[in-house]
Design a protein around this motif. Sequence first.
Motif, mmCIF file in Angstrom:
data_model
loop_
_atom_site.group_PDB
_atom_site.id
_atom_site.type_symbol
_atom_site.label_atom_id
_atom_site.label_comp_id
_atom_site.label_asym_id
_atom_site.label_seq_id
_atom_site.Cartn_x
_atom_site.Cartn_y
_atom_site.Cartn_z
ATOM 1 N N ARG A 1 -6.044 9.023 -1.733
ATOM 2 C CA ARG A 1 -6.256 8.746 -0.314
ATOM 3 C C ARG A 1 -6.585 7.289 -0.016
ATOM 4 O O ARG A 1 -6.212 6.760 1.034
ATOM 5 C CB ARG A 1 -7.341 9.666 0.228
ATOM 6 N N TRP B 1 0.829 -1.215 0.000
ATOM 7 C CA TRP B 1 0.000 0.000 0.000
ATOM 8 C C TRP B 1 0.858 1.257 0.000
ATOM 9 O O TRP B 1 0.552 2.229 -0.680
ATOM 10 C CB TRP B 1 -0.947 0.008 1.199
ATOM 11 N N GLU B 2 1.939 1.238 0.760
ATOM 12 C CA GLU B 2 2.807 2.420 0.824
ATOM 13 C C GLU B 2 3.430 2.719 -0.535
ATOM 14 O O GLU B 2 3.489 3.863 -0.973
ATOM 15 C CB GLU B 2 3.890 2.206 1.880
ATOM 16 N N LYS C 1 -3.677 5.514 1.039
ATOM 17 C CA LYS C 1 -2.936 6.049 2.173
ATOM 18 C C LYS C 1 -3.651 5.863 3.507
ATOM 19 O O LYS C 1 -3.021 5.597 4.516
ATOM 20 C CB LYS C 1 -2.697 7.553 1.973
ATOM 21 N N SER C 2 -4.947 6.047 3.511
ATOM 22 C CA SER C 2 -5.713 6.051 4.745
ATOM 23 C C SER C 2 -6.561 4.778 4.863
ATOM 24 O O SER C 2 -7.537 4.617 4.135
ATOM 25 C CB SER C 2 -6.618 7.286 4.782
ATOM 26 N N ALA D 1 0.804 4.184 -2.799
ATOM 27 C CA ALA D 1 0.535 5.578 -2.428
ATOM 28 C C ALA D 1 1.633 6.513 -2.925
ATOM 29 O O ALA D 1 1.368 7.656 -3.292
ATOM 30 C CB ALA D 1 0.369 5.698 -0.919
ATOM 31 N N GLU D 2 2.875 6.029 -2.952
ATOM 32 C CA GLU D 2 3.986 6.842 -3.469
ATOM 33 C C GLU D 2 3.853 7.054 -4.972
ATOM 34 O O GLU D 2 4.194 8.112 -5.490
ATOM 35 C CB GLU D 2 5.323 6.160 -3.184
ATOM 36 N N ASP E 1 -0.974 9.157 -6.008
ATOM 37 C CA ASP E 1 -1.330 9.943 -4.839
ATOM 38 C C ASP E 1 -2.851 10.028 -4.676
ATOM 39 O O ASP E 1 -3.478 11.011 -5.042
ATOM 40 C CB ASP E 1 -0.727 11.341 -4.956
#
Length: 73
Positions: free
Chosen positions: A36, A26-27, A39-40, A30-31, A34
């Motif tokens: 949400r 997931w990280e 990320k969340s 997200a990189e 972009d």
Amino acid sequence: MTQAKDPLHGITLAAMLTELQAHYGWEGLAERIDIRCFKSEPSIKSSLTFLRRTPWAREKVETLFVRLRDGRG
């Protein structure tokens, strides 16, 4: 574009997202993209809901998936 040349033919959004998440985490997703939902509190289910309603985000996921499959990801 013919189906034979379409790299996404026959591949569901769920399959793409599952493969991308397994590869990048997931990280890492997200990189690269972009949004949400990566990320969340990320999950396949919530991400699919968002991506199905958001064409620009889905396009980014599809592009990243094709790059991964082509060895450029």
